[in-house]
Design a protein around this motif. Structure first.
Motif, PDB file in Angstrom:
ATOM      1  N   ARG A  25      33.622  35.942   9.596  1.00 41.24           N
ATOM      2  CA  ARG A  25      32.364  35.692   8.891  1.00 41.24           C
ATOM      3  C   ARG A  25      31.483  36.934   8.911  1.00 41.24           C
ATOM      4  NH1 ARG A  25      29.583  30.280  10.744  1.00 41.24           N
ATOM      5  NH2 ARG A  25      28.390  30.760   8.870  1.00 41.24           N
ATOM      6  N   ASN A  26      31.549  37.707   9.995  1.00 43.58           N
ATOM      7  CA  ASN A  26      30.775  38.940  10.111  1.00 43.58           C
ATOM      8  C   ASN A  26      31.751  40.067  10.439  1.00 43.58           C
ATOM      9  OD1 ASN A  26      29.144  41.116  11.001  1.00 43.58           O
ATOM     10  ND2 ASN A  26      27.483  39.672  11.490  1.00 43.58           N
ATOM     11  N   ARG A  27      32.226  40.755   9.406  1.00 40.91           N
ATOM     12  CA  ARG A  27      33.247  41.782   9.599  1.00 40.91           C
ATOM     13  C   ARG A  27      32.737  42.941  10.461  1.00 40.91           C
ATOM     14  NH1 ARG A  27      37.953  42.453   7.344  1.00 40.91           N
ATOM     15  NH2 ARG A  27      37.512  40.836   5.791  1.00 40.91           N
ATOM     16  N   ALA A  30      32.888  41.859  14.031  1.00 39.59           N
ATOM     17  CA  ALA A  30      34.282  41.779  14.470  1.00 39.59           C
ATOM     18  C   ALA A  30      34.850  43.163  14.741  1.00 39.59           C
ATOM     19  CB  ALA A  30      35.114  41.063  13.407  1.00 39.59           C
ATOM     20  N   ASP A  31      34.557  44.131  13.859  1.00 41.44           N
ATOM     21  CA  ASP A  31      35.051  45.495  14.058  1.00 41.44           C
ATOM     22  C   ASP A  31      34.441  46.124  15.305  1.00 41.44           C
ATOM     23  OD1 ASP A  31      36.595  45.306  11.812  1.00 41.44           O
ATOM     24  OD2 ASP A  31      35.144  46.298  10.486  1.00 41.44           O
ATOM     25  N   ALA A  32      33.157  45.855  15.542  1.00 38.05           N
ATOM     26  CA  ALA A  32      32.493  46.414  16.720  1.00 38.05           C
ATOM     27  C   ALA A  32      33.110  45.865  18.001  1.00 38.05           C
ATOM     28  CB  ALA A  32      30.998  46.097  16.669  1.00 38.05           C
ATOM     29  N   MET A  33      33.430  44.571  18.018  1.00 38.31           N
ATOM     30  CA  MET A  33      34.024  43.955  19.206  1.00 38.31           C
ATOM     31  C   MET A  33      35.418  44.509  19.463  1.00 38.31           C
ATOM     32  SD  MET A  33      32.726  40.001  18.862  1.00 38.31           S
ATOM     33  CE  MET A  33      33.346  39.546  20.482  1.00 38.31           C
ATOM     34  N   LYS A  34      36.141  44.829  18.397  1.00 36.57           N
ATOM     35  CA  LYS A  34      37.464  45.432  18.577  1.00 36.57           C
ATOM     36  C   LYS A  34      37.344  46.835  19.154  1.00 36.57           C
ATOM     37  CE  LYS A  34      38.875  44.408  14.355  1.00 36.57           C
ATOM     38  NZ  LYS A  34      39.741  44.412  13.140  1.00 36.57           N
ATOM     39  N   ARG A  35      36.351  47.599  18.684  1.00 34.46           N
ATOM     40  CA  ARG A  35      36.196  48.976  19.148  1.00 34.46           C
ATOM     41  C   ARG A  35      35.841  49.046  20.629  1.00 34.46           C
ATOM     42  NH1 ARG A  35      33.781  49.798  14.028  1.00 34.46           N
ATOM     43  NH2 ARG A  35      31.691  49.523  14.926  1.00 34.46           N
ATOM     44  N   VAL A  36      35.049  48.096  21.111  1.00 32.73           N
ATOM     45  CA  VAL A  36      34.646  48.133  22.523  1.00 32.73           C
ATOM     46  C   VAL A  36      35.651  47.413  23.418  1.00 32.73           C
ATOM     47  CG1 VAL A  36      32.210  48.298  21.935  1.00 32.73           C
ATOM     48  CG2 VAL A  36      33.226  46.039  22.322  1.00 32.73           C
ATOM     49  N   GLY A  37      36.729  46.892  22.818  1.00 37.20           N
ATOM     50  CA  GLY A  37      37.792  46.295  23.615  1.00 37.20           C
ATOM     51  C   GLY A  37      37.572  44.860  24.020  1.00 37.20           C
ATOM     52  N   MET A  38      36.609  44.180  23.406  1.00 37.75           N
ATOM     53  CA  MET A  38      36.355  42.785  23.767  1.00 37.75           C
ATOM     54  C   MET A  38      37.375  41.840  23.130  1.00 37.75           C
ATOM     55  SD  MET A  38      32.196  42.491  23.713  1.00 37.75           S
ATOM     56  CE  MET A  38      32.267  40.810  24.340  1.00 37.75           C
ATOM     57  N   VAL A  39      37.967  42.248  22.017  1.00 37.18           N
ATOM     58  CA  VAL A  39      39.016  41.460  21.368  1.00 37.18           C
ATOM     59  C   VAL A  39      40.133  42.404  20.965  1.00 37.18           C
ATOM     60  CG1 VAL A  39      37.397  39.732  20.493  1.00 37.18           C
ATOM     61  CG2 VAL A  39      37.975  41.697  19.076  1.00 37.18           C
TER      62      VAL A  39
END
Length: 248
Positions: A25-27, A30-39
């Motif tokens: 819903r919020n790309r 989502a991209d930020a969470m991937k960059r910091v390693g949360m997902v």
């Protein structure tokens, strides 16, 4: 301990996520969470849940209580099937990689439903029939699944080795069914008891497809054992002479 665990998670993708590309819903978030390693990456959760359950011989994740407001995930907490897990590990060792999720779903479906066609499997795991067929034929090549029949009447069961591994030797014999000669004897016995038989009766009696049933009746007709009354699917078959074959 409760036999099931439930997880309530609004906006979590249900089983369709196995076949549908993820759309956050919020790309940006989502991209930020991937960059910091949360997902790891979006869309991986459902795959992991399915793999984690099916690999250990447990039932599929249950999303049936999902509604338009939230996704309800129910996980069965039954004991792992150690024999099945060993089988999966052996296959993955031979392949040098994990079994595809489609293969695990197909094996689980065959363990539950015993016999499947490509169409039934396609509906079960929401794939095209061609993909379901490729999955089943790949399992045949691995020696885990056995194919029965040809073309439209083709169906699949687990192999004797898989049933033996689970300690269910008799189950394999029941699913593979009778030989062609035994099918003929069943049909003749039915006609002896009831006077006539139709294609639908043969399908139910011998657990054959409509095409296989028609071929069996045609064979008995060509052998001079039965005579046909009527045409196509409404046709019925009787003995040419009850006395001739010793049934009177």
């Amino acid at each position: 301990m409760s036999p099931n665990s439930q997880i309530h998670c609004p906006e979590m993708p249900p089983r369709e996520s196995l076949t549908t590309a993820p759309r956050p819903r919020n790309r940006t978030l989502a991209d930020a969470m991937k960059r910091v390693g949360m997902v790891e990456r979006s869309g991986r959760g459902v795959d992991k849940i399915y793999r984690g359950m099916l690999r250990f011989g447990r039932p599929e994740p249950d999303y049936r209580r999902t509604d338009v407001y939230s996704v309800v995930l129910q996980l069965a907490t039954v004991d792992a099937d150690e024999a099945f897990l060993k089988l999966v590990i052996e296959q993955e060792s031979k392949r040098g990689q994990e079994l595809p999720i489609d293969s695990l779903i197909a094996l689980a479906a065959l363990r539950e439903l015993k016999r499947l066609s490509t169409e039934k499997l396609a509906t079960h795991f929401q794939r095209e029939a061609a993909q379901a067929k490729r999955t089943l034929e790949a399992l045949v090549e691995m020696g885990l699944v056995q194919a029965h029949g040809n073309a439209r009447g083709r169906s699949y069961t687990l192999t004797a080795g898989v049933y033996q591994l689970d300690g269910e030797k008799a189950a394999y014999t029941r699913q593979v069914g009778f030989s062609a000669l035994q099918h003929e004897q069943l049909v003749l016995s039915y006609v002896r008891q009831h006077g006539r038989i139709a294609r639908a009766d043969v399908a139910d009696l011998c657990r054959l497809s409509p095409d296989q049933s028609a071929k069996l009746l045609k064979k008995l007709k060509e052998q001079g054992l039965l005579q046909q009354h009527g045409e196509r699917r409404w046709a019925t078959y009787t003995f040419i002479s009850m006395r001739l074959y010793g049934f009177l």
